[in-house]
Design a protein around this motif. Structure first.
Motif, PDB file in Angstrom:
ATOM      1  N   LYS A 294      -4.838 -11.598   3.334  1.00  0.00           N
ATOM      2  CA  LYS A 294      -4.781 -12.824   2.535  1.00  0.00           C
ATOM      3  C   LYS A 294      -4.187 -12.545   1.158  1.00  0.00           C
ATOM      4  CE  LYS A 294      -7.719 -16.597   0.859  1.00  0.00           C
ATOM      5  NZ  LYS A 294      -9.114 -17.135   0.805  1.00  0.00           N
ATOM      6  N   GLN A 295      -4.592 -11.422   0.546  1.00  0.00           N
ATOM      7  CA  GLN A 295      -4.072 -11.062  -0.773  1.00  0.00           C
ATOM      8  C   GLN A 295      -2.573 -10.734  -0.713  1.00  0.00           C
ATOM      9  OE1 GLN A 295      -6.927  -7.896  -1.596  1.00  0.00           O
ATOM     10  NE2 GLN A 295      -7.709  -9.045  -3.371  1.00  0.00           N
ATOM     11  N   ILE A 296      -2.170 -10.049   0.361  1.00  0.00           N
ATOM     12  CA  ILE A 296      -0.752  -9.694   0.514  1.00  0.00           C
ATOM     13  C   ILE A 296       0.109 -10.951   0.605  1.00  0.00           C
ATOM     14  CG2 ILE A 296       0.957  -8.612   2.027  1.00  0.00           C
ATOM     15  CD1 ILE A 296      -1.201  -6.564   2.799  1.00  0.00           C
ATOM     16  N   LEU A 297      -0.326 -11.900   1.424  1.00  0.00           N
ATOM     17  CA  LEU A 297       0.430 -13.145   1.573  1.00  0.00           C
ATOM     18  C   LEU A 297       0.485 -13.919   0.263  1.00  0.00           C
ATOM     19  CD1 LEU A 297      -0.813 -14.308   5.098  1.00  0.00           C
ATOM     20  CD2 LEU A 297       1.411 -13.336   4.510  1.00  0.00           C
ATOM     21  N   ALA A 298      -0.648 -13.919  -0.462  1.00  0.00           N
ATOM     22  CA  ALA A 298      -0.686 -14.610  -1.760  1.00  0.00           C
ATOM     23  C   ALA A 298       0.229 -13.912  -2.763  1.00  0.00           C
ATOM     24  CB  ALA A 298      -2.121 -14.641  -2.284  1.00  0.00           C
ATOM     25  N   LEU A 299       0.231 -12.588  -2.735  1.00  0.00           N
ATOM     26  CA  LEU A 299       1.073 -11.797  -3.629  1.00  0.00           C
ATOM     27  C   LEU A 299       2.550 -12.085  -3.385  1.00  0.00           C
ATOM     28  CD1 LEU A 299       0.890  -9.399  -5.720  1.00  0.00           C
ATOM     29  CD2 LEU A 299       1.204  -7.870  -3.773  1.00  0.00           C
ATOM     30  N   LEU A 300       2.938 -12.096  -2.121  1.00  0.00           N
ATOM     31  CA  LEU A 300       4.331 -12.322  -1.766  1.00  0.00           C
ATOM     32  C   LEU A 300       4.759 -13.764  -2.022  1.00  0.00           C
ATOM     33  CD1 LEU A 300       4.594 -10.292   1.553  1.00  0.00           C
ATOM     34  CD2 LEU A 300       5.266  -9.603  -0.739  1.00  0.00           C
ATOM     35  N   LYS A 301       3.826 -14.674  -1.871  1.00  0.00           N
ATOM     36  CA  LYS A 301       4.158 -16.085  -2.084  1.00  0.00           C
ATOM     37  C   LYS A 301       4.487 -16.353  -3.541  1.00  0.00           C
ATOM     38  CE  LYS A 301       2.716 -20.637  -0.517  1.00  0.00           C
ATOM     39  NZ  LYS A 301       1.698 -21.406   0.222  1.00  0.00           N
ATOM     40  N   VAL A 302       3.810 -15.621  -4.443  1.00  0.00           N
ATOM     41  CA  VAL A 302       4.054 -15.797  -5.879  1.00  0.00           C
ATOM     42  C   VAL A 302       5.268 -14.987  -6.322  1.00  0.00           C
ATOM     43  CG1 VAL A 302       3.098 -15.480  -8.185  1.00  0.00           C
ATOM     44  CG2 VAL A 302       1.614 -16.237  -6.326  1.00  0.00           C
ATOM     45  N   HIS A 303       5.426 -13.796  -5.757  1.00  0.00           N
ATOM     46  CA  HIS A 303       6.494 -12.895  -6.214  1.00  0.00           C
ATOM     47  C   HIS A 303       7.119 -12.191  -5.008  1.00  0.00           C
ATOM     48  CE1 HIS A 303       8.475 -10.858  -9.541  1.00  0.00           C
ATOM     49  NE2 HIS A 303       8.294  -9.701  -8.933  1.00  0.00           N
ATOM     50  N   PRO A 304       7.948 -12.901  -4.230  1.00  0.00           N
ATOM     51  CA  PRO A 304       8.516 -12.314  -3.005  1.00  0.00           C
ATOM     52  C   PRO A 304       9.411 -11.111  -3.235  1.00  0.00           C
ATOM     53  CG  PRO A 304       9.557 -14.416  -3.538  1.00  0.00           C
ATOM     54  CD  PRO A 304       8.353 -14.301  -4.415  1.00  0.00           C
ATOM     55  N   MET A 305       9.954 -10.952  -4.460  1.00  0.00           N
ATOM     56  CA  MET A 305      10.852  -9.821  -4.712  1.00  0.00           C
ATOM     57  C   MET A 305      10.125  -8.484  -4.676  1.00  0.00           C
ATOM     58  SD  MET A 305      13.637 -11.247  -4.669  1.00  0.00           S
ATOM     59  CE  MET A 305      14.631  -9.789  -4.970  1.00  0.00           C
ATOM     60  N   ILE A 306       8.796  -8.515  -4.561  1.00  0.00           N
ATOM     61  CA  ILE A 306       8.028  -7.273  -4.375  1.00  0.00           C
ATOM     62  C   ILE A 306       8.490  -6.563  -3.106  1.00  0.00           C
ATOM     63  CG2 ILE A 306       5.735  -6.497  -3.600  1.00  0.00           C
ATOM     64  CD1 ILE A 306       4.520  -8.038  -5.833  1.00  0.00           C
ATOM     65  N   LEU A 307       8.973  -7.350  -2.147  1.00  0.00           N
ATOM     66  CA  LEU A 307       9.464  -6.764  -0.900  1.00  0.00           C
ATOM     67  C   LEU A 307      10.635  -5.815  -1.144  1.00  0.00           C
ATOM     68  CD1 LEU A 307       9.381  -9.937   1.382  1.00  0.00           C
ATOM     69  CD2 LEU A 307       7.836  -7.977   1.490  1.00  0.00           C
ATOM     70  N   GLY A 308      11.320  -5.983  -2.265  1.00  0.00           N
ATOM     71  CA  GLY A 308      12.452  -5.130  -2.574  1.00  0.00           C
ATOM     72  C   GLY A 308      12.095  -3.867  -3.334  1.00  0.00           C
ATOM     73  N   LEU A 309      10.822  -3.715  -3.734  1.00  0.00           N
ATOM     74  CA  LEU A 309      10.392  -2.527  -4.471  1.00  0.00           C
ATOM     75  C   LEU A 309      10.160  -1.359  -3.518  1.00  0.00           C
ATOM     76  CD1 LEU A 309       7.789  -4.145  -6.912  1.00  0.00           C
ATOM     77  CD2 LEU A 309      10.202  -3.648  -7.357  1.00  0.00           C
ATOM     78  N   SER A 310      10.362  -0.148  -4.013  1.00  0.00           N
ATOM     79  CA  SER A 310      10.117   1.022  -3.178  1.00  0.00           C
ATOM     80  C   SER A 310       8.614   1.227  -3.003  1.00  0.00           C
ATOM     81  CB  SER A 310      10.728   2.277  -3.817  1.00  0.00           C
ATOM     82  OG  SER A 310      10.006   2.643  -4.986  1.00  0.00           O
ATOM     83  N   GLU A 311       8.242   1.911  -1.930  1.00  0.00           N
ATOM     84  CA  GLU A 311       6.824   2.168  -1.671  1.00  0.00           C
ATOM     85  C   GLU A 311       6.232   3.064  -2.760  1.00  0.00           C
ATOM     86  OE1 GLU A 311       5.831   3.216   2.418  1.00  0.00           O
ATOM     87  OE2 GLU A 311       7.738   2.332   3.046  1.00  0.00           O
ATOM     88  N   LYS A 312       7.015   4.040  -3.253  1.00  0.00           N
ATOM     89  CA  LYS A 312       6.513   4.931  -4.308  1.00  0.00           C
ATOM     90  C   LYS A 312       6.196   4.153  -5.574  1.00  0.00           C
ATOM     91  CE  LYS A 312       8.548   9.355  -2.943  1.00  0.00           C
ATOM     92  NZ  LYS A 312       9.478  10.444  -3.331  1.00  0.00           N
ATOM     93  N   LYS A 313       7.074   3.209  -5.916  1.00  0.00           N
ATOM     94  CA  LYS A 313       6.847   2.416  -7.116  1.00  0.00           C
ATOM     95  C   LYS A 313       5.589   1.562  -6.967  1.00  0.00           C
ATOM     96  CE  LYS A 313       8.898  -0.758 -10.420  1.00  0.00           C
ATOM     97  NZ  LYS A 313       8.442   0.107 -11.529  1.00  0.00           N
ATOM     98  N   LEU A 314       5.441   0.945  -5.817  1.00  0.00           N
ATOM     99  CA  LEU A 314       4.253   0.133  -5.573  1.00  0.00           C
ATOM    100  C   LEU A 314       2.985   0.976  -5.711  1.00  0.00           C
ATOM    101  CD1 LEU A 314       5.254  -2.099  -2.511  1.00  0.00           C
ATOM    102  CD2 LEU A 314       4.635  -2.890  -4.805  1.00  0.00           C
ATOM    103  N   LYS A 315       2.996   2.150  -5.079  1.00  0.00           N
ATOM    104  CA  LYS A 315       1.811   3.014  -5.107  1.00  0.00           C
ATOM    105  C   LYS A 315       1.485   3.472  -6.524  1.00  0.00           C
ATOM    106  CE  LYS A 315       2.317   4.829  -0.401  1.00  0.00           C
ATOM    107  NZ  LYS A 315       2.637   6.025   0.425  1.00  0.00           N
TER     108      LYS A 315
END
Length: 368
Positions: free
Chosen positions: A244-265
């Motif tokens: 649920k949090q992931i979907l909410a996160l992406l709905k507000v800021h979909p460009m997170i999908l373009g970030l690298s996994e290392k940066k996210l971590k």
């Protein structure tokens, strides 16, 4: 005249006249290749010398000498005629202006990212699709499109039409279509199968077709690909986010999908374990996942911690709001306005800005 050149080329030699029986259009046998070439080239415009082209690129396109050298090399690799005449160079500038690119900075970016636009053979097709786009797009939207992805100059009018008509068939039209094309230019070069699958993925993620966020989501999906989307989901899940949090996160800021996994971590690890934020905070302020950890988040965190220890803060501050401030506003509000502590705070802030703060990309541990 050009059709004659193409028709005769297989038969003409420089050695002997051609037999009358082989000549088309009852041409006479005394015509030879050198004479014909001279006739054909007589009407051609002599190309300008390199200095003229360099002056044009420098003064009217905003390129530096280093930029120009790179541009010439890339144009030669493209095996095209870089320019045909001085008038041709002005036509290139006219094409840029028709696309809404009017400043040297805008033109420089486009030329550097796609030197092929300067090739003589490209200009007719470019003018054709510009006229097509003008039929339903404003100049500002066309400028946004070509500035975001200069490779669009390489597309044929037929390819553009196919992409537009497909989007309309999938239910996106009017202003929503303009927004989609301007913000997700990759749509114009993806295959029909890719586009249809990406539309479905964006809808499945909860984005409303035709919205700005749908355009952002589609751009991210088309850029990173289906498999990488699933990897990002697994990465976010491993960091503790619920579905649920992931979907909410992406709905507000979909460009997170373009970030690298290392940066996210690394960002999530620091924001949660050092800055004391919760995962719900990150869902509410998803831009925190995209900001630079070394250049923005950590330097500001250190300044805020220093202010707390100095007991100069009148109330508890929201760290996400502090990070969101522009650099000018942050420095004015929390560094330069604190009297005798200003120089100390400036030093603390500059530790990160100067690159002294290093984040181990494997462990996400801060080192100085």
């Amino acid at each position: 005249m050009m059709s004659i050149q193409l028709t005769w080329k297989p038969f003409i030699t420089t050695e002997t006249p051609m037999p009358i029986s082989l000549l088309p259009f009852n041409a006479k046998s005394h015509l030879k290749c050198p004479n014909l070439c001279a006739q054909l080239s007589a009407s051609s415009t002599t190309p300008p010398d390199r200095d003229v082209a360099m002056e044009f690129l420098r003064n009217k396109c905003g390129l530096t000498d280093e930029d120009i050298t790179k541009t010439f090399k890339q144009a030669r690799r493209g095996k095209g005629v870089f320019y045909k005449s001085s008038e041709n160079l002005e036509e290139v500038l006219e094409l840029f202006n028709e696309c809404g690119l009017t400043t040297p900075d805008q033109i420089r970016r486009v030329v550097l990212l796609n030197p092929r636009v300067l090739l003589y053979k490209s200009q007719r097709s470019v003018r054709s699709w510009i006229n097509f786009l003008k039929a339903f797009m404003k100049e500002d939207d066309i400028a946004k499109l070509v500035y975001t992805d200069p490779s669009v100059f390489n597309y044929s009018e037929m390819k553009l039409k196919s992409a537009i008509f497909l989007s309309q068939r999938l239910g996106v039209d009017g202003d929503a279509l303009l927004e989609l094309v301007a913000r997700a230019p990759r749509l114009l070069k993806a295959s029909e199968e890719e586009v249809m699958e990406s539309f479905k993925q964006a809808e499945d993620l909860g984005f409303k077709k035709g919205s700005k966020l749908f355009a952002y989501a589609l751009r991210a999906i088309l850029t990173v690909g289906k498999e990488n989307i699933y990897r990002k989901f697994r990465c976010l899940s491993s960091l503790g986010f619920s579905e649920k949090q992931i979907l909410a996160l992406l709905k507000v800021h979909p460009m997170i999908l373009g970030l690298s996994e290392k940066k996210l971590k690394c960002n999530v690890d620091f924001l949660v374990n050092s800055a004391g934020l919760t995962l719900d905070d990150l869902v509410s302020y998803p831009f925190l996942c995209a900001f630079s950890l070394e250049k923005r988040i950590i330097p500001r965190y250190r300044v805020m911690e220093a202010l707390k220890s100095m007991r100069v803060l009148e109330k508890e501050l929201s760290f996400p709001q502090v990070v969101k401030l522009s650099e000018i506003d942050f420095l004015e509000k929390y560094v330069n306005s604190n009297g005798k502590f200003s120089s100390i705070l400036q030093d603390i802030y500059n530790v990160g800005k100067s690159g002294s703060v290093i984040i181990d990309q494997e462990t996400c541990i801060e080192r100085v």
